[in-house]
Design a protein around this motif. Sequence first.
Motif, PDB file in Angstrom:
ATOM      1  N   ASP A  12       0.836  -1.191   0.000  1.00  0.00           N
ATOM      2  CA  ASP A  12       0.000   0.000   0.000  1.00  0.00           C
ATOM      3  C   ASP A  12       0.876   1.249   0.000  1.00  0.00           C
ATOM      4  OD1 ASP A  12      -2.958   0.874   0.428  1.00  0.00           O
ATOM      5  OD2 ASP A  12      -1.816   2.129   1.804  1.00  0.00           O
ATOM      6  N   ALA A  13       0.339   2.324  -0.605  1.00  0.00           N
ATOM      7  CA  ALA A  13       1.017   3.628  -0.617  1.00  0.00           C
ATOM      8  C   ALA A  13       0.024   4.696  -0.210  1.00  0.00           C
ATOM      9  CB  ALA A  13       1.575   3.926  -2.004  1.00  0.00           C
ATOM     10  N   GLU A  14       0.514   5.695   0.532  1.00  0.00           N
ATOM     11  CA  GLU A  14      -0.320   6.820   0.941  1.00  0.00           C
ATOM     12  C   GLU A  14       0.493   8.090   0.841  1.00  0.00           C
ATOM     13  OE1 GLU A  14      -3.917   8.580   2.807  1.00  0.00           O
ATOM     14  OE2 GLU A  14      -3.344   7.077   1.322  1.00  0.00           O
ATOM     15  N   ALA A  15      -0.032   9.080   0.101  1.00  0.00           N
ATOM     16  CA  ALA A  15       0.652  10.361  -0.104  1.00  0.00           C
ATOM     17  C   ALA A  15      -0.052  11.453   0.691  1.00  0.00           C
ATOM     18  CB  ALA A  15       0.671  10.709  -1.583  1.00  0.00           C
ATOM     19  N   PHE A  16       0.719  12.326   1.332  1.00  0.00           N
ATOM     20  CA  PHE A  16       0.160  13.437   2.086  1.00  0.00           C
ATOM     21  C   PHE A  16       1.249  14.462   2.355  1.00  0.00           C
ATOM     22  CE2 PHE A  16       1.334  10.004   4.920  1.00  0.00           C
ATOM     23  CZ  PHE A  16       2.106  10.621   5.904  1.00  0.00           C
ATOM     24  N   GLU A  17       0.817  15.642   2.797  1.00  0.00           N
ATOM     25  CA  GLU A  17       1.776  16.696   3.154  1.00  0.00           C
ATOM     26  C   GLU A  17       2.044  16.680   4.648  1.00  0.00           C
ATOM     27  OE1 GLU A  17       1.407  20.677   1.981  1.00  0.00           O
ATOM     28  OE2 GLU A  17       1.775  20.261  -0.145  1.00  0.00           O
ATOM     29  N   LEU A  18       3.303  16.916   5.002  1.00  0.00           N
ATOM     30  CA  LEU A  18       3.728  16.951   6.390  1.00  0.00           C
ATOM     31  C   LEU A  18       4.794  18.023   6.507  1.00  0.00           C
ATOM     32  CD1 LEU A  18       2.911  15.235   8.886  1.00  0.00           C
ATOM     33  CD2 LEU A  18       4.928  13.821   8.436  1.00  0.00           C
ATOM     34  N   ASP A  19       4.616  18.936   7.440  1.00  0.00           N
ATOM     35  CA  ASP A  19       5.570  20.035   7.618  1.00  0.00           C
ATOM     36  C   ASP A  19       5.763  20.826   6.321  1.00  0.00           C
ATOM     37  OD1 ASP A  19       5.905  19.055  10.198  1.00  0.00           O
ATOM     38  OD2 ASP A  19       7.602  17.796   9.619  1.00  0.00           O
ATOM     39  N   GLY A  20       4.700  20.932   5.527  1.00  0.00           N
ATOM     40  CA  GLY A  20       4.749  21.726   4.307  1.00  0.00           C
ATOM     41  C   GLY A  20       5.418  21.052   3.131  1.00  0.00           C
ATOM     42  N   ARG A  21       5.766  19.765   3.231  1.00  0.00           N
ATOM     43  CA  ARG A  21       6.422  19.050   2.130  1.00  0.00           C
ATOM     44  C   ARG A  21       5.679  17.757   1.811  1.00  0.00           C
ATOM     45  NH1 ARG A  21      12.703  18.228   3.129  1.00  0.00           N
ATOM     46  NH2 ARG A  21      11.978  17.623   5.214  1.00  0.00           N
ATOM     47  N   PRO A  22       5.734  17.317   0.528  1.00  0.00           N
ATOM     48  CA  PRO A  22       5.118  16.041   0.183  1.00  0.00           C
ATOM     49  C   PRO A  22       5.824  14.884   0.894  1.00  0.00           C
ATOM     50  CG  PRO A  22       5.529  17.356  -1.788  1.00  0.00           C
ATOM     51  CD  PRO A  22       6.254  18.025  -0.658  1.00  0.00           C
ATOM     52  N   HIS A  23       5.011  13.950   1.392  1.00  0.00           N
ATOM     53  CA  HIS A  23       5.520  12.736   2.022  1.00  0.00           C
ATOM     54  C   HIS A  23       4.810  11.533   1.416  1.00  0.00           C
ATOM     55  CE1 HIS A  23       7.358  15.418   4.918  1.00  0.00           C
ATOM     56  NE2 HIS A  23       7.911  14.388   5.555  1.00  0.00           N
ATOM     57  N   LEU A  24       5.462  10.397   1.515  1.00  0.00           N
ATOM     58  CA  LEU A  24       4.917   9.150   0.999  1.00  0.00           C
ATOM     59  C   LEU A  24       5.151   8.061   2.041  1.00  0.00           C
ATOM     60  CD1 LEU A  24       3.689   7.673  -1.495  1.00  0.00           C
ATOM     61  CD2 LEU A  24       6.038   7.188  -2.207  1.00  0.00           C
TER      62      LEU A  24
END
Length: 538
Positions: free
Chosen positions: A367-379
């Motif tokens: 599984d993969a999940e993409a989101f923003e954290l601390d103003g940067r893209p994270h995966l």
Amino acid sequence: MGGAGILLLLLLAELGAGAAWRPPKGKCPLSCSCSKDSALCEGSPDLPESFSPTLLSLSLVRIGVTQLKAGSFLKVPSLHLLLFTFNSFSMIEDDAFAGLSHLQYLFIEDNEIGSISKNALRGLRSLTHLSLANNHLETLPRFLFRGLETLTHVDLRGNPFQCDCRVLWLLQWIPSVNASVGTGACAGPTALAYMQLGHLDPKTFKCRTIELSRFQTVGESALGVETFSYQGEPHMVLAQPFAGRCLILSWDYSLQRFRLEEELSAPSVVSCKPLVLGLRLFMLAARLWGGSQLWVRPGPGLRLAPTQALAPKRLLRPNDAELLWLDGQPCFVVADASKAGSTTLLCRDGPGFYPRQSLHAWHRDTDAEAFELDGRPHLLLASASQRPVLFHWSGGRFERRTDIPEAEDVYATRHFRASGDVFLCLTRYIGDSLVMRWDGSMFRLLQQLPSRGAHVFQPLLIGRDQLAILGSDFAFSQVFRLVPDKGLLEPLQELGPPALVAPRAFAHIAMAGRRFLFAACFKGPTQIYQLHELDLSA
């Protein structure tokens, strides 16, 4: 004697001043004592009917009626004062006091009233004093006092009020009126027993909830469900591996149901991921066998057509696909569960999407999940071989940042945001699925929820409610709702009966002023639920 009783004596004295107590001929029942303008009836087996139409005050004590019916006092329209005390009736019906437009004082005290209809007081436009004291009322219907604009005194003391959502409207009404209100104390629930109603804070009452009811069934099984909007119209797409297709649904405004709009041939498909860029619609079809494909609709009125095979040497056994934006460009990340393949980042380059980076080779990602954290893209990648790993976007590529502690055997990951915090829902097949919260440096365990054959733990923001649905292969799937002041998920309802058969994905869509939940099931048909908002204070 209470204040209402003293007031009553004064009023009777005023209304009956100068008149000897004698029964006017033919106008006073045998069980009553009457003067020129007043009547006192006690012990009557029924409600007397033969009063003078000019009567100003009427007191009814220990009469034998069991309820006050509509229009009970139409023959005495001039009443200014009406008193009931020590009677056995338990209910007051709608319009019981119809025709009493001049009534100013209504005392219904020390009776056995347990129920009063919401329109019982309708038409009392001159009423200034109302007492319902010392009855058996556990609640009052909303809008009971609607239209009583002249009220100056209300006495509700001595009733066993249940201080739950049913009294919320009363707590909100009291400070809004120009009247003194005696409320008394709560009889329940236990936590509020003996507390004065006037001391309760309406803001602490949680009286709004939601309910999901079955609406429609889509016949074939599905592994995934996604929403997208094309030309201003919401759509759903289902990944149906056994039917070998991506099934696109739209709303039929005539039939008020979801209907088939288009289907794409995609044998062994596990994920259908839509992307809308202007008038163009892209659809990534991730397939277990035969290679993953990109389909494109060039514009409105045209059909989707396959245009590109996607990373055939890297995507050998895709298990999930997600859409993300990196440096202003759309990209797909496809999680690959084979040992020989690798999770791959595909970014747009010209007319197609091409590999930008291979991630996490040999780890059999599920599984993969993409989101923003601390103003940067994270995966975040979950795999069968290790704890979930968090990557961050840096210098045009994803770099490993950390892993998720205390999170072995995680099959799938999803995230949501609430009150400025980032939360993770981590799915475990057996054991406890996890809720974690970002603390600025790492995700920390917040909550554990028992899993019984779970492949999906899906957060969904539906209207004002942050929900999370924990699917189950062996029991009813459970819907949770986030309680903002606690920051925890609490059970809301089960989906069933009948139970969903191997649920794998959930998604919601707003359509025609209504909200719907799709539940894609691997071993049964996709179920569509409609969401209803319920006001428990009504």
